[in-house]
Design a protein around this motif. Structure first.
Motif, PDB file in Angstrom:
ATOM      1  N   ARG A  19       0.833  -1.209   0.000  1.00 60.87           N
ATOM      2  CA  ARG A  19       0.000   0.000   0.000  1.00 60.87           C
ATOM      3  C   ARG A  19       0.867   1.257   0.000  1.00 60.87           C
ATOM      4  NH1 ARG A  19      -5.455  -1.487  -0.824  1.00 60.87           N
ATOM      5  NH2 ARG A  19      -5.882  -3.391   0.347  1.00 60.87           N
ATOM      6  N   LEU A  20       1.957   1.206   0.759  1.00 58.67           N
ATOM      7  CA  LEU A  20       2.857   2.361   0.787  1.00 58.67           C
ATOM      8  C   LEU A  20       3.503   2.600  -0.573  1.00 58.67           C
ATOM      9  CD1 LEU A  20       4.553   1.757   4.240  1.00 58.67           C
ATOM     10  CD2 LEU A  20       3.057   3.662   3.655  1.00 58.67           C
ATOM     11  N   ARG A  21       3.887   1.530  -1.241  1.00 60.99           N
ATOM     12  CA  ARG A  21       4.473   1.683  -2.576  1.00 60.99           C
ATOM     13  C   ARG A  21       3.467   2.291  -3.549  1.00 60.99           C
ATOM     14  NH1 ARG A  21       7.778  -4.084  -3.133  1.00 60.99           N
ATOM     15  NH2 ARG A  21       9.649  -3.420  -1.995  1.00 60.99           N
ATOM     16  N   ALA A  22       2.201   1.852  -3.432  1.00 60.01           N
ATOM     17  CA  ALA A  22       1.161   2.438  -4.285  1.00 60.01           C
ATOM     18  C   ALA A  22       1.027   3.931  -4.003  1.00 60.01           C
ATOM     19  CB  ALA A  22      -0.168   1.730  -4.056  1.00 60.01           C
ATOM     20  N   GLY A  23       1.082   4.292  -2.707  1.00 64.22           N
ATOM     21  CA  GLY A  23       1.018   5.701  -2.356  1.00 64.22           C
ATOM     22  C   GLY A  23       2.195   6.490  -2.903  1.00 64.22           C
ATOM     23  N   MET A  24       3.381   5.870  -2.854  1.00 62.50           N
ATOM     24  CA  MET A  24       4.568   6.547  -3.381  1.00 62.50           C
ATOM     25  C   MET A  24       4.455   6.788  -4.877  1.00 62.50           C
ATOM     26  SD  MET A  24       6.637   7.431  -1.069  1.00 62.50           S
ATOM     27  CE  MET A  24       8.034   7.787  -2.116  1.00 62.50           C
ATOM     28  N   ARG A  25       3.848   5.846  -5.597  1.00 69.10           N
ATOM     29  CA  ARG A  25       3.670   6.053  -7.035  1.00 69.10           C
ATOM     30  C   ARG A  25       2.754   7.248  -7.291  1.00 69.10           C
ATOM     31  NH1 ARG A  25       3.505   0.306  -7.072  1.00 69.10           N
ATOM     32  NH2 ARG A  25       1.212   0.302  -7.102  1.00 69.10           N
ATOM     33  N   ILE A  26       1.689   7.362  -6.474  1.00 67.23           N
ATOM     34  CA  ILE A  26       0.783   8.496  -6.621  1.00 67.23           C
ATOM     35  C   ILE A  26       1.506   9.800  -6.325  1.00 67.23           C
ATOM     36  CG2 ILE A  26      -1.297   9.601  -5.711  1.00 67.23           C
ATOM     37  CD1 ILE A  26      -1.865   7.152  -7.408  1.00 67.23           C
ATOM     38  N   LEU A  27       2.296   9.817  -5.256  1.00 60.69           N
ATOM     39  CA  LEU A  27       3.015  11.032  -4.886  1.00 60.69           C
ATOM     40  C   LEU A  27       4.076  11.401  -5.923  1.00 60.69           C
ATOM     41  CD1 LEU A  27       3.433  10.582  -1.027  1.00 60.69           C
ATOM     42  CD2 LEU A  27       1.775  12.004  -2.245  1.00 60.69           C
ATOM     43  N   SER A  28       4.725  10.376  -6.473  1.00 58.56           N
ATOM     44  CA  SER A  28       5.727  10.651  -7.506  1.00 58.56           C
ATOM     45  C   SER A  28       5.081  11.265  -8.745  1.00 58.56           C
ATOM     46  CB  SER A  28       6.469   9.364  -7.880  1.00 58.56           C
ATOM     47  OG  SER A  28       7.222   8.889  -6.794  1.00 58.56           O
ATOM     48  N   MET A  29       3.935  10.721  -9.148  1.00 57.47           N
ATOM     49  CA  MET A  29       3.226  11.291 -10.297  1.00 57.47           C
ATOM     50  C   MET A  29       2.762  12.712  -9.993  1.00 57.47           C
ATOM     51  SD  MET A  29       1.034   8.162 -11.990  1.00 57.47           S
ATOM     52  CE  MET A  29       0.271   7.589 -10.472  1.00 57.47           C
ATOM     53  N   GLN A  30       2.303  12.935  -8.736  1.00 58.06           N
ATOM     54  CA  GLN A  30       1.889  14.281  -8.360  1.00 58.06           C
ATOM     55  C   GLN A  30       3.063  15.237  -8.374  1.00 58.06           C
ATOM     56  OE1 GLN A  30       2.401  16.020  -5.236  1.00 58.06           O
ATOM     57  NE2 GLN A  30       0.872  17.645  -5.521  1.00 58.06           N
ATOM     58  N   ALA A  31       4.228  14.745  -7.934  1.00 54.52           N
ATOM     59  CA  ALA A  31       5.426  15.591  -7.944  1.00 54.52           C
ATOM     60  C   ALA A  31       5.807  15.973  -9.368  1.00 54.52           C
ATOM     61  CB  ALA A  31       6.583  14.848  -7.268  1.00 54.52           C
ATOM     62  N   GLU A  32       5.745  15.011 -10.274  1.00 54.12           N
ATOM     63  CA  GLU A  32       6.062  15.302 -11.673  1.00 54.12           C
ATOM     64  C   GLU A  32       5.063  16.281 -12.260  1.00 54.12           C
ATOM     65  OE1 GLU A  32       6.448  11.767 -13.955  1.00 54.12           O
ATOM     66  OE2 GLU A  32       7.985  10.890 -12.649  1.00 54.12           O
ATOM     67  N   LEU A  33       3.791  16.097 -11.894  1.00 54.43           N
ATOM     68  CA  LEU A  33       2.760  17.000 -12.402  1.00 54.43           C
ATOM     69  C   LEU A  33       2.965  18.420 -11.883  1.00 54.43           C
ATOM     70  CD1 LEU A  33       0.149  17.364 -13.997  1.00 54.43           C
ATOM     71  CD2 LEU A  33      -1.123  16.731 -11.940  1.00 54.43           C
ATOM     72  N   VAL A  34       3.308  18.540 -10.599  1.00 51.56           N
ATOM     73  CA  VAL A  34       3.573  19.859 -10.023  1.00 51.56           C
ATOM     74  C   VAL A  34       4.733  20.525 -10.740  1.00 51.56           C
ATOM     75  CG1 VAL A  34       4.423  21.051  -7.965  1.00 51.56           C
ATOM     76  CG2 VAL A  34       2.570  19.382  -7.768  1.00 51.56           C
TER      77      VAL A  34
END
Length: 416
Positions: A127-142
């Motif tokens: 679950r944490l890895r899934a969250g990290m993928r979301i945060l990484s995509m959000q970071a790239e989007l930002v």
């Protein structure tokens, strides 16, 4: 790719996980797992304490128990989402609840995921890895949004700078036709020019050849914008009455005297100048007339320009000129002059194709016949008023006053 300050914690360093649970033993157990997996760990014993920490510190992921003394995990999640944060925080609820309605409440509060209790280390890690993928995509989007915003700011600054330059260029171009009305004794000249953009490629003007003759001209440079405007400025210098030595209407003779080129000879000279000296992709159309103030004799030449129009004192409207190729297209182009006669009270009108080729609401251009009908309605006006009214009628014909091409014209009234 570099990331923004708000999101660099999940890329350039270990992600920071906040564990919120009123059970100290449960917090310590989860902290052991998280540190072993490479996360930086923060702990809070209540939702109230966790809110204060989230307001001060960077928190990337939150693991919060649902059932806690005081503020529940769902209430904490709602208030966490209300915090003024620029970076996204991934929220995981730890719960033994499995009812669909309760899960829906958690999602409605802003939770991203759920981990059932007792916690399985393998499931939690996934679950944490899934969250990290979301945060990484959000970071790239930002970061991409930041780059886009920065690029738009730079483009806006460039546009503002260009807009200021174009405004100044428009002012300079307007000085080329500063005199909208001029008297030559037995004749008066009125002119009108309206650019479709900041600057235009049309030019109209007049100058005195000698004590008895006046020249009027209308020029339309191909294209629009700055390049066309620069060409009109150059052509204006070649047709300036203030600088006879540079004016191409005159030619220097072997004995040092100056002779006057006929209108057809002037077109040939301009064509040679464009192709042999200036050498640009542009070309221009032109109508040039030499009017003898003593008897109204007019010598005229056309180069791809609309036919000049004679407005007779008695009310008749006639077309003049014999056509011809635009200037600057074909080497060795020849031009044919024509001669006509103005009687006292007659007017000669030269105009650009921005008038005759103006599209109407029905999809058809005005054309020379449409122009003749407009002029017939306006013939009782003096020349300055006629030109102004012509623009209004043209706007009515087009359905708006934002013409797709520059509009210009010049009228010479022969008084005799």
């Amino acid at each position: 790719m570099k990331h923004s300050t708000e999101t660099q914690g999940i890329v350039a360093q270990a992600a920071r996980v906040l564990v919120v649970d009123d059970s100290r033993a449960q917090r310590q157990l989860l902290a052991v797992y998280l540190r072993r997996w490479g996360y930086e760990v923060l702990q809070s014993a209540s939702g109230e304490e966790a809110l204060g920490l989230c307001a001060r510190e960077r928190v990337d992921i939150i693991l919060s128990d649902w059932m806690m003394t005081g503020m529940t995990g769902v209430e904490f999640c709602k208030q966490f989402r209300a915090l003024p944060r620029s970076a996204y925080g991934y929220f995981i609820l730890l719960t033994s609840k499995s009812e669909k309605a309760e899960i829906a409440d958690g999602l409605e509060a802003g939770a991203d995921d759920f981990v059932p209790k007792p916690v399985s280390s393998d499931e939690l890690r996934a679950r944490l890895r899934a969250g990290m993928r979301i945060l990484s995509m959000q970071a790239e989007l930002v970061e991409k949004n930041r780059v886009v915003a920065q690029t738009l700011d730079e483009l806006q600054r460039l546009y503002d700078s260009l807009d200021r330059d174009l405004i100044e260029a428009r002012k300079l171009q307007q000085t080329l036709v500063r005199e909208r009305h001029r008297s030559y004794g037995r004749a008066e000249v009125s002119l009108m020019i309206r650019a479709s953009g900041h600057v235009g490629g049309d030019l109209v003007g007049s100058f005195q050849i000698d004590a008895h003759r006046v020249a009027v001209y209308s020029v339309d440079v191909s294209g629009h914008g700055v390049a066309s405007a620069m060409m009109t400025a150059r052509l204006a210098s070649y047709l300036s009455g203030a600088s006879p030595d540079q004016n191409m209407a005159f030619k220097l003779m072997p004995d040092g005297s100056r002779a006057v080129r006929t209108p057809a000879e002037l077109m040939v000279a301009f064509n040679r100048l464009m192709l042999e000296e200036i050498q640009v992709e542009q070309y221009f159309t032109m109508a040039y007339a030499e009017v003898d103030l003593r008897d109204g004799t007019v010598r005229l030449a056309q180069a791809g320009h609309p036919h000049p129009v004679i407005l007779r004192r008695e009310g008749g409207i006639e077309r003049a000129g014999r056509g011809g190729l635009p200037v600057g297209l074909i080497p060795g182009a020849e031009y044919e002059g024509s001669t006509l006669k103005l009687c006292p009270g007659d007017r000669l009108f030269l105009m650009s194709d921005g008038i005759t080729e103006c599209p109407g609401e029905g999809g058809f251009d005005l054309g020379e016949d449409g122009l003749a009908r407009m002029l017939a309605r306006l013939r009782d006006l003096d020349s300055a008023a006629l030109l102004e009214a012509l623009v209004w009628d043209l706007a009515d014909f087009a359905g708006n006053d934002r013409f797709p091409d520059d509009v210009s014209g010049i009228v010479i009234d022969y008084r005799g």
